[in-house]
Design an enzyme around this catalytic site. Structure first.
Site, mmCIF file in Angstrom:
data_model
loop_
_atom_site.group_PDB
_atom_site.id
_atom_site.type_symbol
_atom_site.label_atom_id
_atom_site.label_comp_id
_atom_site.label_asym_id
_atom_site.label_seq_id
_atom_site.Cartn_x
_atom_site.Cartn_y
_atom_site.Cartn_z
ATOM 1 N N GLU A 173 0.825 -1.228 0.000
ATOM 2 C CA GLU A 173 0.000 0.000 0.000
ATOM 3 C C GLU A 173 0.853 1.270 0.000
ATOM 4 O O GLU A 173 0.656 2.169 0.827
ATOM 5 C CB GLU A 173 -0.967 0.002 1.192
ATOM 6 C CG GLU A 173 -2.020 -1.078 1.073
ATOM 7 C CD GLU A 173 -3.190 -0.949 2.038
ATOM 8 O OE1 GLU A 173 -3.142 -0.129 2.974
ATOM 9 O OE2 GLU A 173 -4.173 -1.681 1.845
ATOM 10 N N GLU A 292 -5.627 -8.197 -0.561
ATOM 11 C CA GLU A 292 -6.345 -7.862 0.679
ATOM 12 C C GLU A 292 -7.790 -7.587 0.292
ATOM 13 O O GLU A 292 -8.059 -6.661 -0.482
ATOM 14 C CB GLU A 292 -5.757 -6.632 1.369
ATOM 15 C CG GLU A 292 -4.461 -6.907 2.096
ATOM 16 C CD GLU A 292 -3.985 -5.723 2.940
ATOM 17 O OE1 GLU A 292 -4.831 -5.001 3.505
ATOM 18 O OE2 GLU A 292 -2.762 -5.526 3.002
HETATM 19 O O1 AHR Z 1 -5.435 -5.754 6.830
HETATM 20 C C1 AHR Z 1 -5.301 -4.636 7.644
HETATM 21 C C2 AHR Z 1 -4.521 -3.510 6.979
HETATM 22 O O2 AHR Z 1 -5.272 -3.018 5.910
HETATM 23 C C3 AHR Z 1 -3.202 -3.869 6.346
HETATM 24 O O3 AHR Z 1 -2.147 -3.845 7.251
HETATM 25 C C4 AHR Z 1 -3.029 -2.799 5.320
HETATM 26 O O4 AHR Z 1 -2.267 -3.225 4.213
HETATM 27 C C5 AHR Z 1 -4.436 -2.407 4.954
HETATM 28 O O5 AHR Z 1 -4.629 -1.036 4.986
#
Ligand code: AHR
Length: 491
Positions: A173, A292
């Protein structure tokens, strides 16, 4: 009675079901690692301190790959702190989650856990506070057989055979201002390209993931992917996507339609990647790693006060999921499967305790959240090829996405067996669905539903399910209850 039709045809093949679609995620965040997968002294702990009850549930979940060690955590992490004799490992501040990281678990423990759980590891390197050198050192530590400083250190730490990690995320990210070492797209694109180039000098066959956007609502969405891929197109295999959804302001209808956003996300990133490829006159296609995704009540987390101290493994992001959340997760899985031609890896974020399908109590039980069921069922029953389905469904109006079909479905087939995965988004009406195509009858069908859409499981009261209940069928027609996730197997 509301009625819908769904047409399937073996000729409408999208792609093979990708086993990596059923990936998950273990981050050093909250209680995912400590008192999640790892708890020496727990009644079920094995010789390595791993909870056997969590290992059993992980296997039951059917996950295939697991991303590690973050997440935001990776952008401040020094992997060398977490190898070697445990008593010599330093504790460090984890700025991402305002915690203290004791470094009791590191790459060697994680790889051992992966082997026990039957999961393929997917590593992320720190491109926040670190760069090419540290990524290369970790690669050498993990993948080189022996005879060099880093590989011999791994052998000395007890792992004679290399881990042979195939898939590597180039940071996490990096588009987000919350990320330690956040960069603009050109800065990150250059760093990712140089890291990828160097990693490929060691092993050209590695599968590398460049960071895409943290959500489709980022102000840089689209432009970020274009710039990053202009720098990295020939050097990476994947661009990542991250998306989290939650019910906002009691708008259940929009929430149940959240897969509309995921589809838009996938379409936009695919189009952007292909446009960069066209500009570069490349025949290569960049795939999407949706590494994610989940339901996450982020608004609750954002409003939580930052603690004054720096706790070890605090309770963070411990969302307690209800039936509607599980149905939304099912719908997101349908979308990932339906896009298997370009989404060839995905990770449910996360695995244990932190926005997770599996919960634990320290010293106590481990249990399944509602969201466990759609994932476990899809991982088990989605085999063979994904088929494009044509649906003819009544629709409903949503504030966030306009008019959306009540029926959301996809299908997979092995030739002998066809399975339809379907969600009824209606909040109050059953939906009769007739399947047309080369199927003669329903072999069995199950539904995950509850008269109370906000019904939750807990350590003591397992509802709704497990397991999802049988659903009666008449020929090739089934009636899906309101707000339900359904798996229908056909002969
Ligand atoms: O999954 C929780 C968080 O969400 C992770 O650490 C991050 O990559 C995202 O913003």
């Amino acid at each position: 009675m509301l009625e819908a039709r769904l047409t399937i045809d073996p000729a409408f093949r999208v792609a093979p079901v990708r086993r990596r679609t059923f990936g998950t995620f273990v981050e050093h965040l909250g209680r995912c690692v400590y008192t999640g997968i790892y708890e020496p002294g727990h009644p079920t702990a094995d010789e390595d301190g791993f909870r056997a009850d969590v290992l059993a549930l992980t296997r039951e979940l059917g996950a295939t790959t697991v991303r590690y060690p973050g997440g935001n955590f990776v952008s401040g992490h020094r992997w060398e702190d977490a190898v070697g004799p445990v008593e010599r490992r330093p504790a460090r501040l984890d700025l991402a989650w305002h915690s203290t990281e004791p470094n009791r678990v590191g790459v060697d423990e994680f790889m051992r856990w992966c082997r026990k759980a039957g999961l393929e590891p997917m590593m992320a390197v720190n491109l926040g506070t670190r760069g090419v050198g540290e990524a290369l050192a970790l690669l050498e530590y993990c993948n080189h057989p022996n005879g060099t400083a880093w590989s011999d250190l791994r052998v000395a730490n007890g792992a004679k055979r290399p881990y042979d990690v195939r898939m590597w995320c180039l940071g996490n990210e990096m588009d987000g201002p919350w990320q330690i070492g956040h960069k603009n797209a050109a800065e990150y694109g250059r760093l990712a390209a140089e890291t990828a180039r160097a990693m490929r000098m060691y092993d050209p066959a590695l599968e590398l993931v460049a960071c895409g956007s943290s959500s489709s609502s980022m102000p840089t969405f689209g432009a970020w992917e274009a710039t990053v891929l202009e720098h990295t197109y020939d050097l990476v295999d994947y661009i990542s996507c991250h998306a989290y959804y939650e019910e906002k302001d009691g708008d259940l209808g929009s929430f149940l339609a959240c897969a509309t956003d995921m589809q838009h996300f996938i379409d936009s990133v695919t189009a952007t990647a292909d446009a960069v490829g066209a500009k570069l006159k490349s025949r290569k296609k960049i795939n999407l790693s949706f590494d994610e995704w989940n339901v996450w009540y982020q608004s609750r987390f954002q409003n939580a006060p930052v603690p004054a101290d720096w706790p070890v493994a605090p309770r963070l992001l411990e969302d307690h999921y209800h039936l509607a959340d599980a149905v939304a997760v099912g719908s997101l899985l349908i979308t990932l499967l339906a896009n298997s031609d370009r989404v060839t890896a995905a990770c449910l974020a996360q695995l244990v305790n932190v926005i997770a399908p599996i919960m634990t109590e320290p010293g106590g039980p481990a249990w399944r959240q509602t969201t466990f069921h759609p994932f476990a069922q899809a991982a088990r029953h989605a085999t063979g090829d994904v088929l494009r389905v044509e649906t003819d469904s009544p629709t409903y109006d949503t504030a966030d996405y306009g008019e959306v079909p009540l029926l959301h479905a996809t299908a997979t087939t092995t030739g002998d067996q066809t399975v339809v995965f379907a969600v009824n988004r209606s909040v109050d009406r059953p939906l009769s669905v007739t399947v047309d195509g080369p199927v003669t009858r329903v072999v069995d069908a199950t539904t995950l539903t509850d008269p109370d859409v906000y019904a939750r499981n807990s350590a003591g009261t397992p509802r709704p399910g497990p397991p999802p209940r049988p659903l009666p069928a008449d020929g090739t027609t089934v009636t899906l209850p309101p707000v339900s996730w359904n798996v229908i197997r056909f002969a």
